[in-house]
Motif scaffolding. Structure first.
Motif, PDB file in Angstrom:
ATOM      1  N   ASN A   7     113.085   9.944  19.543  1.00  0.00           N
ATOM      2  CA  ASN A   7     113.710   9.814  18.232  1.00  0.00           C
ATOM      3  C   ASN A   7     113.566   8.365  17.761  1.00  0.00           C
ATOM      4  OD1 ASN A   7     115.314   9.817  15.979  1.00  0.00           O
ATOM      5  ND2 ASN A   7     117.198  10.414  17.028  1.00  0.00           N
ATOM      6  N   MET A   8     112.705   8.170  16.783  1.00  0.00           N
ATOM      7  CA  MET A   8     112.459   6.810  16.288  1.00  0.00           C
ATOM      8  C   MET A   8     113.722   6.154  15.751  1.00  0.00           C
ATOM      9  SD  MET A   8     109.445   6.019  16.893  1.00  0.00           S
ATOM     10  CE  MET A   8     109.567   4.467  16.023  1.00  0.00           C
ATOM     11  N   MET A   9     114.623   6.990  15.277  1.00  0.00           N
ATOM     12  CA  MET A   9     115.832   6.439  14.694  1.00  0.00           C
ATOM     13  C   MET A   9     116.604   5.595  15.705  1.00  0.00           C
ATOM     14  SD  MET A   9     117.077   6.190  11.740  1.00  0.00           S
ATOM     15  CE  MET A   9     116.563   7.522  10.665  1.00  0.00           C
ATOM     16  N   GLU A  10     116.499   5.975  16.992  1.00  0.00           N
ATOM     17  CA  GLU A  10     117.179   5.187  18.028  1.00  0.00           C
ATOM     18  C   GLU A  10     116.633   3.762  18.083  1.00  0.00           C
ATOM     19  OE1 GLU A  10     117.714   6.828  21.879  1.00  0.00           O
ATOM     20  OE2 GLU A  10     117.924   8.865  21.129  1.00  0.00           O
ATOM     21  N   HIS A  11     115.333   3.641  17.907  1.00  0.00           N
ATOM     22  CA  HIS A  11     114.729   2.309  17.919  1.00  0.00           C
ATOM     23  C   HIS A  11     115.157   1.506  16.693  1.00  0.00           C
ATOM     24  CE1 HIS A  11     111.964   3.007  21.312  1.00  0.00           C
ATOM     25  NE2 HIS A  11     112.012   4.263  20.901  1.00  0.00           N
ATOM     26  N   TYR A  12     115.183   2.161  15.544  1.00  0.00           N
ATOM     27  CA  TYR A  12     115.601   1.468  14.325  1.00  0.00           C
ATOM     28  C   TYR A  12     117.040   0.982  14.465  1.00  0.00           C
ATOM     29  CZ  TYR A  12     111.712   4.186  12.348  1.00  0.00           C
ATOM     30  OH  TYR A  12     110.516   4.772  12.106  1.00  0.00           O
ATOM     31  N   VAL A  13     117.900   1.873  14.981  1.00  0.00           N
ATOM     32  CA  VAL A  13     119.306   1.518  15.127  1.00  0.00           C
ATOM     33  C   VAL A  13     119.468   0.385  16.129  1.00  0.00           C
ATOM     34  CG1 VAL A  13     121.542   2.343  15.989  1.00  0.00           C
ATOM     35  CG2 VAL A  13     120.237   3.733  14.381  1.00  0.00           C
TER      36      VAL A  13
ATOM     37  N   ASN B 129     107.704   2.130   7.958  1.00  0.00           N
ATOM     38  CA  ASN B 129     108.331   3.105   7.060  1.00  0.00           C
ATOM     39  C   ASN B 129     109.795   3.339   7.395  1.00  0.00           C
ATOM     40  OD1 ASN B 129     105.735   3.571   5.985  1.00  0.00           O
ATOM     41  ND2 ASN B 129     105.310   4.925   7.712  1.00  0.00           N
ATOM     42  N   GLN B 130     110.401   2.416   8.088  1.00  0.00           N
ATOM     43  CA  GLN B 130     111.768   2.688   8.520  1.00  0.00           C
ATOM     44  C   GLN B 130     112.710   2.800   7.329  1.00  0.00           C
ATOM     45  OE1 GLN B 130     114.347  -0.720   9.964  1.00  0.00           O
ATOM     46  NE2 GLN B 130     112.346  -1.302  10.685  1.00  0.00           N
ATOM     47  N   PRO B 131     113.706   3.669   7.472  1.00  0.00           N
ATOM     48  CA  PRO B 131     114.661   3.886   6.396  1.00  0.00           C
ATOM     49  C   PRO B 131     115.520   2.653   6.204  1.00  0.00           C
ATOM     50  CG  PRO B 131     115.350   5.023   8.365  1.00  0.00           C
ATOM     51  CD  PRO B 131     114.028   4.410   8.672  1.00  0.00           C
ATOM     52  N   GLY B 132     115.434   2.015   5.083  1.00  0.00           N
ATOM     53  CA  GLY B 132     116.089   0.739   4.864  1.00  0.00           C
ATOM     54  C   GLY B 132     117.573   0.795   4.616  1.00  0.00           C
ATOM     55  N   VAL B 133     117.968   1.272   3.449  1.00  0.00           N
ATOM     56  CA  VAL B 133     119.350   1.137   3.009  1.00  0.00           C
ATOM     57  C   VAL B 133     120.311   1.969   3.850  1.00  0.00           C
ATOM     58  CG1 VAL B 133     120.931   1.442   1.076  1.00  0.00           C
ATOM     59  CG2 VAL B 133     118.615   0.616   0.681  1.00  0.00           C
ATOM     60  N   ASP B 134     119.973   3.237   4.090  1.00  0.00           N
ATOM     61  CA  ASP B 134     120.848   4.106   4.872  1.00  0.00           C
ATOM     62  C   ASP B 134     121.089   3.538   6.255  1.00  0.00           C
ATOM     63  OD1 ASP B 134     120.925   5.774   2.766  1.00  0.00           O
ATOM     64  OD2 ASP B 134     119.635   7.311   3.634  1.00  0.00           O
ATOM     65  N   LEU B 135     120.034   3.029   6.862  1.00  0.00           N
ATOM     66  CA  LEU B 135     120.120   2.452   8.194  1.00  0.00           C
ATOM     67  C   LEU B 135     121.051   1.245   8.185  1.00  0.00           C
ATOM     68  CD1 LEU B 135     119.005   2.320  11.122  1.00  0.00           C
ATOM     69  CD2 LEU B 135     117.177   0.881  10.229  1.00  0.00           C
ATOM     70  N   GLU B 136     120.838   0.388   7.222  1.00  0.00           N
ATOM     71  CA  GLU B 136     121.667  -0.806   7.061  1.00  0.00           C
ATOM     72  C   GLU B 136     123.141  -0.427   6.964  1.00  0.00           C
ATOM     73  OE1 GLU B 136     119.877  -3.921   6.411  1.00  0.00           O
ATOM     74  OE2 GLU B 136     121.811  -4.775   6.945  1.00  0.00           O
TER      75      GLU B 136
END
Ligand SMILES: [Zn+2]
Length: 87
Positions: free
Chosen positions: A4-10, A63-70
């Motif tokens: 899950n790439m989201m784990e890396h972004y987080v 392409n990481q999700p910017g605002v939501d992630l922030e």
């Protein structure tokens, strides 16, 4: 194998943002923050083959999700630092 790439972004965003916070940064709180943020963000799975994971991550990071992630990460820091599970 799926990751899950989201784990890396987080992970990245969390350690970046935590530099500006005085809150507890122990393993328990970090995990709580990660879970809090991840539960509020869509999972983003990529398939990986031996060795190819790193190029994929670099590409995907563009392409990481910017605002939501922030927002999710900042809320996670706030929420967990106000409700520590340990003393
Ligand atoms: Zn802690």
């Amino acid at each position: 194998m799926l990751i899950n790439m989201m784990e890396h972004y987080v992970d990245e965003k969390l350690s970046e943002r935590l530099k500006n916070y005085e809150c507890c940064k122990c393993e328990i709180c970090m995990e709580d923050m990660k879970a809090y943020a991840l539960n509020r963000l869509p999972a983003k799975y990529v398939s990986t083959v031996n060795g190819q994971i790193f190029t994929r991550i670099n590409q995907e990071l563009e392409n990481q999700p910017g605002v939501d992630l922030e927002i999710a990460v900042l809320q996670a820091i706030q929420f967990v630092s106000e409700r520590k599970r340990h003393s």
